[in-house]
Design a protein around this motif. Structure first.
Motif, mmCIF file in Angstrom:
data_model
loop_
_atom_site.group_PDB
_atom_site.id
_atom_site.type_symbol
_atom_site.label_atom_id
_atom_site.label_comp_id
_atom_site.label_asym_id
_atom_site.label_seq_id
_atom_site.Cartn_x
_atom_site.Cartn_y
_atom_site.Cartn_z
ATOM 1 N N GLY A 1 0.801 -1.222 0.000
ATOM 2 C CA GLY A 1 0.000 0.000 0.000
ATOM 3 C C GLY A 1 0.833 1.270 0.000
ATOM 4 O O GLY A 1 0.380 2.314 -0.492
ATOM 5 N N THR A 2 2.035 1.186 0.545
ATOM 6 C CA THR A 2 2.921 2.352 0.550
ATOM 7 C C THR A 2 3.397 2.653 -0.865
ATOM 8 O O THR A 2 3.353 3.809 -1.314
ATOM 9 C CB THR A 2 4.135 2.087 1.475
ATOM 10 O OG1 THR A 2 3.654 1.704 2.763
ATOM 11 C CG2 THR A 2 5.007 3.309 1.596
ATOM 12 N N THR B 1 -3.261 9.064 11.181
ATOM 13 C CA THR B 1 -3.234 7.985 10.188
ATOM 14 C C THR B 1 -1.926 7.227 10.325
ATOM 15 O O THR B 1 -1.054 7.596 11.113
ATOM 16 C CB THR B 1 -3.378 8.544 8.758
ATOM 17 O OG1 THR B 1 -3.287 7.469 7.808
ATOM 18 C CG2 THR B 1 -2.292 9.547 8.413
ATOM 19 N N TYR B 2 -1.808 6.186 9.519
ATOM 20 C CA TYR B 2 -0.553 5.440 9.438
ATOM 21 C C TYR B 2 0.477 6.304 8.693
ATOM 22 O O TYR B 2 0.130 7.083 7.803
ATOM 23 C CB TYR B 2 -0.809 4.124 8.692
ATOM 24 C CG TYR B 2 0.396 3.243 8.558
ATOM 25 C CD1 TYR B 2 1.014 2.722 9.688
ATOM 26 C CD2 TYR B 2 0.919 2.944 7.317
ATOM 27 C CE1 TYR B 2 2.135 1.925 9.565
ATOM 28 C CE2 TYR B 2 2.041 2.138 7.181
ATOM 29 C CZ TYR B 2 2.646 1.640 8.318
ATOM 30 O OH TYR B 2 3.747 0.851 8.191
ATOM 31 N N VAL C 1 -7.896 9.851 4.071
ATOM 32 C CA VAL C 1 -7.702 8.449 4.456
ATOM 33 C C VAL C 1 -9.035 7.903 4.970
ATOM 34 O O VAL C 1 -9.730 8.578 5.732
ATOM 35 C CB VAL C 1 -6.624 8.344 5.562
ATOM 36 C CG1 VAL C 1 -6.477 6.905 6.048
ATOM 37 C CG2 VAL C 1 -5.291 8.883 5.057
ATOM 38 N N ASP D 1 -6.578 7.417 0.019
ATOM 39 C CA ASP D 1 -5.830 6.341 0.670
ATOM 40 C C ASP D 1 -6.858 5.386 1.281
ATOM 41 O O ASP D 1 -7.341 5.588 2.394
ATOM 42 C CB ASP D 1 -4.884 6.903 1.737
ATOM 43 C CG ASP D 1 -4.079 5.804 2.441
ATOM 44 O OD1 ASP D 1 -4.377 4.613 2.224
ATOM 45 O OD2 ASP D 1 -3.162 6.137 3.212
ATOM 46 N N ALA E 1 -6.398 2.248 2.114
ATOM 47 C CA ALA E 1 -5.717 1.067 2.685
ATOM 48 C C ALA E 1 -6.577 0.373 3.746
ATOM 49 O O ALA E 1 -6.580 -0.840 3.856
ATOM 50 C CB ALA E 1 -4.371 1.466 3.285
ATOM 51 N N GLN E 2 -7.320 1.176 4.519
ATOM 52 C CA GLN E 2 -8.185 0.594 5.557
ATOM 53 C C GLN E 2 -9.645 0.608 5.130
ATOM 54 O O GLN E 2 -10.507 0.117 5.855
ATOM 55 C CB GLN E 2 -8.042 1.390 6.869
ATOM 56 C CG GLN E 2 -6.635 1.385 7.417
ATOM 57 C CD GLN E 2 -6.495 2.169 8.717
ATOM 58 O OE1 GLN E 2 -7.466 2.435 9.409
ATOM 59 N NE2 GLN E 2 -5.271 2.549 9.047
ATOM 60 N N SER F 1 -4.287 -1.346 0.319
ATOM 61 C CA SER F 1 -3.222 -2.226 0.795
ATOM 62 C C SER F 1 -3.810 -3.599 1.093
ATOM 63 O O SER F 1 -4.948 -3.700 1.555
ATOM 64 C CB SER F 1 -2.620 -1.650 2.080
ATOM 65 O OG SER F 1 -1.919 -2.650 2.805
ATOM 66 N N LYS G 1 -5.447 -5.816 7.038
ATOM 67 C CA LYS G 1 -6.398 -4.870 6.429
ATOM 68 C C LYS G 1 -7.712 -5.603 6.131
ATOM 69 O O LYS G 1 -7.752 -6.841 6.144
ATOM 70 C CB LYS G 1 -5.813 -4.290 5.140
ATOM 71 C CG LYS G 1 -4.444 -3.665 5.302
ATOM 72 C CD LYS G 1 -4.473 -2.306 5.958
ATOM 73 C CE LYS G 1 -3.068 -1.951 6.387
ATOM 74 N NZ LYS G 1 -2.739 -0.576 6.455
HETATM 75 C C1 LIG Z 1 -1.495 0.108 6.004
HETATM 76 C C2 LIG Z 1 -1.625 1.472 5.506
HETATM 77 C C3 LIG Z 1 -0.840 1.971 4.446
HETATM 78 C C4 LIG Z 1 0.326 1.237 3.884
HETATM 79 O O1 LIG Z 1 0.085 -0.041 3.440
HETATM 80 P P1 LIG Z 1 1.262 -1.141 3.400
HETATM 81 O O2 LIG Z 1 0.698 -2.197 2.534
HETATM 82 O O3 LIG Z 1 1.506 -1.577 4.799
HETATM 83 O O4 LIG Z 1 2.458 -0.497 2.796
HETATM 84 C C5 LIG Z 1 -1.097 3.241 3.983
HETATM 85 N N1 LIG Z 1 -2.065 3.995 4.515
HETATM 86 C C6 LIG Z 1 -2.831 3.574 5.535
HETATM 87 C C7 LIG Z 1 -3.906 4.463 6.064
HETATM 88 C C8 LIG Z 1 -2.633 2.300 6.069
HETATM 89 O O5 LIG Z 1 -3.398 1.890 7.098
#
Ligand SMILES: *Cc1c(COP(=O)(O)O)cnc(C)c1O
Length: 373
Positions: A58-59, A83-84, A136, A162, A164-165, A186, A191
């Motif tokens: 996800g990064t 956030t992360y 996010v 974003d 990812a979540q 991600s 997740k």
């Molecule tokens: C987990 C996460 C990421 C990054 O994902 P990875 O797959 O761990 O690199 C980016 N943004 C948020 C909000 C996340 O929770």
């Protein structure tokens, strides 16, 4: 008890997952094998976007999307303070400057009013060029896109979601990872839709962006000649093994896991809402419950509850113990807690409870009893 029970999920899907892994090994097509393109089209279809480009995590997905948006030195990229780290670090690594925005105290997502204030401040200072907003979808709840889109339009900024979540959530049926100009997710194991290692994806409506991302994830290669590199890219692909694992998991996610996790949230909220501030899901919003997070009264109460839970072998987590403006990597910016009151309050008071689709009502009852006693 597990915080997120990946073993229970594996037991439920074992035959399909094992068969998928075995087929990849038999085929030896470990990089960009058939399951990868199959997964990409299923993900795009589910989310409601024309194109899905998978990548290594996800990064990287965020970084690749920022590269598509042309982000670099001198650009301001607005993201939420709560956030992360990757939501901000990916801008910094491209030489741009992340600008942190306080959250809405009820949803934990980017506060639109605070966003507009932050944009105005950057414009007044005149040092950076406001370029992209990264909302996010924290804890599974889509960000306030209806309002953020208005602000983006007003100031001519692009939106990178974003997700990812947020995968699986929606606003009035429009699914997470379909908002903004480009969106990412991600597949980190914990997740909402996780694989068995690292994985990520980018979503777009634009055919040219799709082609460029397929090139950028493979060192900027030309589509026809692998050793003709047209621009500087990354090595960031989703392993075929991970795609094979994700295919049956995506099916289960759509068929029943999302419903199941929403039932778990309902069980928690029914029992806790009189006593605690439970998660707020605005009208028309649907969460995929990456986390079920209470807002407690103070850090002392949180410590006490965590201790009680531990006595019963119930895991709980603090997402997140600090805002991005408090991260050591950003101390050079010399930002003040006063500008992020809602984030700072959340860091002291949030507590996330065990949450996954394989929790039953009895276990929820057990967790709730340990808290309420
Ligand atoms: C987990 C996460 C990421 C990054 O994902 P990875 O797959 O761990 O690199 C980016 N943004 C948020 C909000 C996340 O929770």
């Amino acid at each position: 008890m597990q915080f997120r029970d990946l073993k229970a999920q594996y037991q439920a899907l074992k035959p399909e997952i094992d068969a998928g892994i075995e087929a990849v090994i038999e085929s030896t097509a470990f990089i960009l094998g058939k399951p990868v393109s199959e997964l990409e089209s299923k993900l795009a279809e589910y989310v409601g976007k024309k194109y899905c480009i998978s990548c290594a995590n996800g990064t990287d997905a965020l970084q690749l999307a920022l590269m598509i948006l042309g982000v670099g030195p001198g650009d301001a990229v607005f993201t939420t303070d709560f956030t992360y780290f990757a939501s901000a670090g990916t801008s910094s690594i491209l030489g741009a400057t992340p600008v942190f925005v306080d959250i809405d105290g009820r949803t934990f997502n980017m506060c639109p009013e605070a966003l507009e204030k932050a944009i105005k401040k950057v414009l007044e200072e005149g040092k950076l060029n406001p370029k992209v907003i990264i909302p996010v979808d924290l804890f599974g709840l889509p960000a306030n896109y209806p309002q953020i889109e208005v602000i983006a339009k007003k100031y001519g900024l692009k939106i990178l979601e974003d997700g990812a979540q947020g995968f699986g959530g929606n606003i009035k049926g429009k699914r997470a990872c379909s908002f903004g100009d480009i969106a990412t997710t991600s597949f980190f194991p914990a997740k909402p839709l996780g694989c068995y290692g690292d994985g990520g994806a980018i979503f777009t409506e634009d055919e040219e962006v799709d082609a460029r991302l397929r090139s950028l994830r493979a060192q900027g290669k030309s589509p026809t000649d692998k050793y003709d590199n047209r621009e500087i890219g990354m090595n960031s692909r989703l392993d075929t093994l991970q795609a094979a694992i994700l295919l049956p998991k995506l099916k289960a996610f759509i068929d029943y896991e999302l419903d199941a996790v929403n039932n778990v949230a309902k069980w928690y909220t029914e029992r806790l809402s009189g006593t605690f501030v439970t998660p707020y899901v605005p009208e028309g919003y649907y969460s995929s419950w990456a986390q079920y997070t209470l807002m407690l009264e103070c850090s002392a109460q949180r410590e006490e509850i965590q201790r009680k839970l531990k006595e019963h072998d119930i895991p709980s987590m603090i997402y997140y113990p600090r805002g991005l403006h408090q991260q050591e990597a950003y101390h050079v910016m010399q930002l003040s807690d006063e500008d992020f009151p809602n984030t700072v309050a959340a860091t002291k008071r949030v507590l996330s409870l065990p949450m996954h689709p394989y929790l039953d009502e009895e276990t929820v009852e057990f967790v709730v009893n340990a808290i309420i006693k």
